[in-house]
Design an enzyme around this catalytic site. Sequence first.
Site, PDB file in Angstrom:
ATOM      1  N   GLY A  59       3.601  45.508  73.092  1.00  0.00           N
ATOM      2  CA  GLY A  59       2.632  45.780  72.026  1.00  0.00           C
ATOM      3  C   GLY A  59       1.747  46.996  72.285  1.00  0.00           C
ATOM      4  N   LYS A  79       6.972  52.359  58.259  1.00  0.00           N
ATOM      5  CA  LYS A  79       6.145  51.748  57.222  1.00  0.00           C
ATOM      6  C   LYS A  79       5.495  50.520  57.858  1.00  0.00           C
ATOM      7  CE  LYS A  79       5.579  50.548  52.626  1.00  0.00           C
ATOM      8  NZ  LYS A  79       4.417  51.375  52.339  1.00  0.00           N
ATOM      9  N   LEU A 114       4.404  47.029  57.551  1.00  0.00           N
ATOM     10  CA  LEU A 114       4.661  45.922  56.626  1.00  0.00           C
ATOM     11  C   LEU A 114       3.443  45.008  56.562  1.00  0.00           C
ATOM     12  CD1 LEU A 114       8.385  45.123  57.560  1.00  0.00           C
ATOM     13  CD2 LEU A 114       7.512  46.660  55.792  1.00  0.00           C
ATOM     14  N   HIS A 139       7.954  37.749  62.247  1.00  0.00           N
ATOM     15  CA  HIS A 139       8.776  38.297  63.323  1.00  0.00           C
ATOM     16  C   HIS A 139       9.878  37.275  63.584  1.00  0.00           C
ATOM     17  CE1 HIS A 139       9.386  40.194  67.465  1.00  0.00           C
ATOM     18  NE2 HIS A 139      10.092  39.079  67.513  1.00  0.00           N
ATOM     19  N   HIS A 169      -0.146  41.960  68.963  1.00  0.00           N
ATOM     20  CA  HIS A 169       1.307  42.200  68.983  1.00  0.00           C
ATOM     21  C   HIS A 169       2.012  41.461  70.118  1.00  0.00           C
ATOM     22  CE1 HIS A 169       0.477  45.124  65.950  1.00  0.00           C
ATOM     23  NE2 HIS A 169      -0.165  45.925  66.760  1.00  0.00           N
ATOM     24  N   ARG A 182      17.444  41.759  77.774  1.00  0.00           N
ATOM     25  CA  ARG A 182      17.145  40.871  78.917  1.00  0.00           C
ATOM     26  C   ARG A 182      16.887  39.469  78.402  1.00  0.00           C
ATOM     27  NH1 ARG A 182      11.967  39.996  77.481  1.00  0.00           N
ATOM     28  NH2 ARG A 182      10.896  41.767  76.567  1.00  0.00           N
ATOM     29  N   VAL A 215      11.062  35.561  77.290  1.00  0.00           N
ATOM     30  CA  VAL A 215      10.137  34.484  77.679  1.00  0.00           C
ATOM     31  C   VAL A 215      10.445  33.214  76.872  1.00  0.00           C
ATOM     32  CG1 VAL A 215       7.703  33.779  77.726  1.00  0.00           C
ATOM     33  CG2 VAL A 215       8.312  36.165  78.182  1.00  0.00           C
ATOM     34  N   ARG A 259       2.775  29.328  74.873  1.00  0.00           N
ATOM     35  CA  ARG A 259       2.534  30.104  76.100  1.00  0.00           C
ATOM     36  C   ARG A 259       1.120  29.795  76.569  1.00  0.00           C
ATOM     37  NH1 ARG A 259       5.142  36.121  75.724  1.00  0.00           N
ATOM     38  NH2 ARG A 259       6.904  35.631  74.382  1.00  0.00           N
TER      39      ARG A 259
END
Length: 447
Positions: A165, A201, A203, A208, A235, A291, A294, A337
């Site tokens: 982020g 742009k 959004l 996500h 982010h 990869r 998380v 998390r």
Amino acid sequence: MFEKVLIASRGEIALRIHRACREMGINTVAVHSTADAHAMHVRLADEAVCIGPPAAADSYLNIPAIISAAEITGAEAIHPGYGFLSENANFAKIVAAHGITFVGPTSEHISLMGDKIAAKETVKRLGIPVVPGSDGGVTTEEEARRVSDEIGYPVIIKAAAGGGGRGMKVAQTAEDVGTALSAARTESKAAFGDDAVYIEKYLGKPRHIEVQILADSHGNVVHLGERDCSLQRRHQKVLEEAPSPALNASQRAEIGERVSKAISGLGYLGAGTIEFLYENGEFYFIEMNTRLQVEHPITEAITGIDIVREQLRIADGAPLSFTQDDITFTGHAIECRINAEDPNTFVPMPGQITEYHAPGGLDVRVDSAIYSGYKVPPYYDSLIAKLVVRGGNRNECIMRLRRALEEYVIGGVPTTLDVHRALISNADFQNGSYDIHWLENFIANRE
Ligand code: ADP
């Protein structure tokens, strides 16, 4: 299969990889900094090698020390986990040059996807829609203004080398473009040593949504469905769920197939995640992570597939042990998390864990390397645990998660447990109606 694998990481993910190895009869080598001498990943591994002082730059990012540790212990493969060297193309190249298997894609694919401008161009060619924006990078304010005027405001200026982020700045109007451009370039230079930026742009209300794929060296590619990671702060993902409350089975199959086809065209190897913003029924690619993520456990929870095990099998040259038709999605999973942070300011708060009780019971998984008496060091990421809960459907999952969060006791350091408790009690969350900006507003408006 490999007899010995070196795990070039720490914390919960080092443990996660160790567990997969153990179940496959593979011996593990832990590497650690002096600050992590008593860490759980060191205690559980078959062998451990100290690779340097606390600072990550001198230890977990110290390539010569890690290669030496692999050579001394005779490890045949290195699993990089996430973070640290996991998306470092040079590391993957050096590992291979030493005759050691890198558990991941080729260094060429890592470097291609690590350059977000090149990544966008590549996937676009392979039939994946991308966020409208600049063709390639922008350097001057004049160029940035011209591109932004063309795509329409607001726009977001992003670091080509970006991650976590960082290096992202939004310009609401043409007047903001100059400032956003120089801020994004400065931040990117400081964080990644590279000031290349591009424009997209911005959004307004996207979700996500990311698709997990696995590709073997025999040309087989499968997707394991999607994860919704819209609940973010700055982010960065805070809580993830699978499947996404916004998609139905046919939308899932459609995006999954599209992604699998593109990945086949790329000749990619290993596990990977293709990240999209999703708005008004349309997917827009933002980046690919080459990869383990998380949040991979929520996919494991609804598919029953051990992603780390598959990574190791693929690296060893084995074909995938299932086809797309064998994969079924059962129930719903959510990951919280949990960070050692002040729950109001989100400032990392390292310190000693004085009391610890992890929840358990049916379909409750805790991936964590902490224990009572453990000192959370100040040198690394503040993530200390992942609580992953599955239910037969989303409602059952939320009920079970609430129960598990109630049971969870972590004493001695402040944590974000209360943030999750409040979040999952909110009606919007319970209805699944949120976008990538929702959590920031929720946090700002808390009592
Ligand atoms: P990073 O590599 O730093 O994680 P990403 O490109 O994956 O950066 O974007 C991270 C997050 O930033 C996204 O999940 C989203 O919340 C936000 N973001 C990125 N691009 C856009 C965009 N074009 N419009 C709105 N939000 C965006």
